[in-house]
Structures are given as structure tokens and as C-alpha cells.
Design an enzyme around this catalytic site. Sequence first.
Site, short mmCIF file in Angstrom:
data_model
loop_
_atom_site.label_atom_id
_atom_site.label_comp_id
_atom_site.label_asym_id
_atom_site.label_seq_id
_atom_site.Cartn_x
_atom_site.Cartn_y
_atom_site.Cartn_z
N LYS A 23 -5.47 -7.29 6.08
CA LYS A 23 -4.15 -7.66 5.80
C LYS A 23 -3.22 -6.44 6.17
CE LYS A 23 -3.08 -6.82 1.15
NZ LYS A 23 -1.69 -6.17 1.04
N ASP A 36 1.43 -9.53 4.67
CA ASP A 36 1.59 -9.45 3.35
C ASP A 36 3.16 -8.89 3.08
OD1 ASP A 36 1.69 -9.28 0.53
OD2 ASP A 36 0.34 -7.73 0.55
N LYS A 59 5.62 -10.56 1.50
CA LYS A 59 6.39 -11.19 0.28
C LYS A 59 7.63 -11.60 0.29
CE LYS A 59 2.82 -9.02 -2.84
NZ LYS A 59 2.19 -8.36 -1.87
N ASP A 94 14.19 -14.40 -0.41
CA ASP A 94 15.58 -14.24 -0.13
C ASP A 94 16.05 -15.78 -0.29
OD1 ASP A 94 18.15 -13.48 1.13
OD2 ASP A 94 16.94 -11.82 1.95
N ILE A 95 17.30 -15.93 0.42
CA ILE A 95 17.74 -17.24 0.43
C ILE A 95 17.16 -18.22 1.53
CG2 ILE A 95 20.16 -16.55 -0.06
CD1 ILE A 95 21.03 -16.73 2.61
N PRO A 96 17.09 -19.44 1.12
CA PRO A 96 16.04 -20.31 2.02
C PRO A 96 16.10 -19.97 3.58
CG PRO A 96 17.11 -21.59 0.46
CD PRO A 96 17.66 -20.30 0.27
N THR A 131 1.11 -9.03 -10.46
CA THR A 131 0.03 -8.66 -11.51
C THR A 131 0.48 -7.14 -12.06
OG1 THR A 131 -1.19 -7.60 -9.81
CG2 THR A 131 -1.93 -9.96 -10.56
N ARG A 151 -13.20 -5.33 -7.50
CA ARG A 151 -14.09 -4.12 -7.40
C ARG A 151 -15.50 -4.34 -7.55
NH1 ARG A 151 -9.98 -2.57 -5.89
NH2 ARG A 151 -8.72 -0.94 -6.80
N ARG A 191 -9.30 -0.27 -1.06
CA ARG A 191 -10.05 0.71 -1.23
C ARG A 191 -11.40 0.82 -1.28
NH1 ARG A 191 -5.40 2.61 -5.55
NH2 ARG A 191 -5.81 0.32 -5.64
O1 C5P Z 1 -7.14 -1.12 -2.73
P1 C5P Z 1 -7.09 -2.42 -3.60
O2 C5P Z 1 -8.46 -3.06 -3.35
O3 C5P Z 1 -6.53 -2.20 -4.85
O4 C5P Z 1 -6.17 -3.03 -2.76
C1 C5P Z 1 -5.62 -4.32 -2.98
C2 C5P Z 1 -4.48 -4.91 -2.23
O5 C5P Z 1 -4.15 -6.19 -2.55
C3 C5P Z 1 -3.39 -3.88 -1.96
O6 C5P Z 1 -2.96 -4.04 -0.62
C4 C5P Z 1 -2.28 -4.50 -2.92
O7 C5P Z 1 -0.99 -4.15 -2.57
C5 C5P Z 1 -2.59 -5.94 -2.81
N1 C5P Z 1 -1.99 -6.77 -4.06
C6 C5P Z 1 -2.55 -6.47 -5.37
N2 C5P Z 1 -2.09 -7.13 -6.35
C7 C5P Z 1 -1.23 -8.22 -6.19
C8 C5P Z 1 -1.06 -8.61 -5.03
C9 C5P Z 1 -1.21 -7.61 -3.84
O8 C5P Z 1 -3.16 -5.56 -5.61
N3 C5P Z 1 -0.79 -9.07 -7.17
#
Ligand code: C5P
Length: 236
Positions: free
Chosen positions: A33, A60, A62, A65-67, A119, A180, A210
Site C-alpha cells: 500500500k 491509498d 482516499k 471531491d466533486i464527481p 476509524t 496486530r 508496523r
Molecule cells: O502500522 P499499521 O498496521 O497501524 O498501519 C495501518 C495502515 O492502515 C496505515 O497505513 C493507516 O494509514 C491505514 N489505515 C488505518 N485505519 C483506517 C484506514 C487506513 O489504520 N481506517
Amino acid sequence: MDSKRVIVALDFPDAGAALAMAARLDPAHCRVKVGKELFVAAGPAVVKGLHDRGFEVFLDLKFHDIPNTVAGACRAAANLGVWMVNIHASGGAAMMRAAREAVAPFARPPLLIGVTVLTSLSDAELAEIGFARSAAEVVDRLARLASANGLDGVVCSAEEAAMLRASLGERFVTVTPGIRLPGDAKGDQTRVMTPEDAVRHGAHYLVIGRPITQSADPAATLQAIARSIAGGKASK
Ligand code: C5P
């Protein structure tokens, strides 16, 4: 179902660091990504560099904006040859349809994914910006709107993946961050799940940053995750 379910988030400040991490991973076992930080710093060249090394890329950015503007951005992403791209579902039905129409002419269009509710937003913050409903209700509503307007799926938490699978069916793709490994530090994520549990909840693709990129042996960690998913008797 796709055997490459893990998307490694290359959250790095420059192309050199991102490509060095990619060199430690096998494109047969994961996708990658490219997010805002890396893309703003390194641009389409880093996407090309990853393609040249055999990786499929989730861009990624995201778009919201306008269509007409979002359609143009999605067309440009399809021209880059990315595997997946995302837009904010809250941009509305016309915007999502315009994005779909923009990528439709491509022989292999990218998967078009909607962002529902970030989130990072709590119910209290949603109320503050004018949403009267809970995050779960807004996610459900936006996912239905995304599905009805031609999107392939949404980004959501693993818990929401189960709900969306039930309401929108198995083919509606769920892309799930916040993963995780048992014993990992949460970092800045709050609601986290193990890869095995996320897949059991119905997540199609797992975005993992990470836990892989900061492990001593990223390839071995990726392999362990793939094994745990397979052991978790992932549904299709
Ligand atoms: O390091 P980690 O596993 O937390 O990375 C999660 C990735 O997912 C990051 O690139 C973060 O920007 C992305 N992400 C997220 N929550 C979202 C959308 C994208 O953590 N709702």
C-alpha cells in the site's frame, strides 16, 4: 478466494526506504500500500518502482471531491496500473458512479474501494461534525450506498466486516486495517484484531503496517501471518 490477503502498508517518508522494505518482501506473498505520505514525497515513480519489482499496489489516497475531479483522479490511478484505489463514500452517489465510469473502460480496472467512517472518529466527534447516528450506523449506510453505486467494497474494521458480509454478501470486498499480532504494541490503533480473527470475521484483505515493517525479519513475520490465516480456516 485470493491467497494474497495481506497488504503491507509502506508508510515511509521516501522512495528509498519504501523500496528497501519492498526488497525484503516477496510479491508472491503480499501486496503493498502506498499512502499519502509516500505518494506526496515520491509520486508515481515509486508506484512504478514497486510494479517493476512485481508488486501489486493499493493506492491509498482516499479521494474526496466533486464527481468530475474524483473521476479524473481514479482514471489517472487506473492509468498507473494500480490494483486497488479508494475514495470517500461520503462524497455521495454521483461521485461514486463517476469514479466507476472512469475506470470501467480499462481492461483491468483497479478495485474501487470506499472509505466509510475514518476509524479515528468517535461517535462524539461524528456528532460534532453533524452526523446524528453512531459510527456503526453510518458505516452500514455508506457501505450500502457504495455497493449500490458500483464500488467493489469498503475499508472497515474487522468487526464491521462481519456485519457487511451478512448484509452485502461475500463478494463485497472488505479491506481491514488495525491488525496486530498477539503480543504486539497497539501503537495509535485502538480497536485491533489478530489476522486470524479478522479473516474469521470475514475480512478479505488485511492492511498491516508496523507489525511487519518494524519487525526484525519482515518476510518471516509475513510468512507467520499467512500461516496463521490459513490455520484460521479462512472462509472463501
Ligand atoms: O502500522 P499499521 O498496521 O497501524 O498501519 C495501518 C495502515 O492502515 C496505515 O497505513 C493507516 O494509514 C491505514 N489505515 C488505518 N485505519 C483506517 C484506514 C487506513 O489504520 N481506517
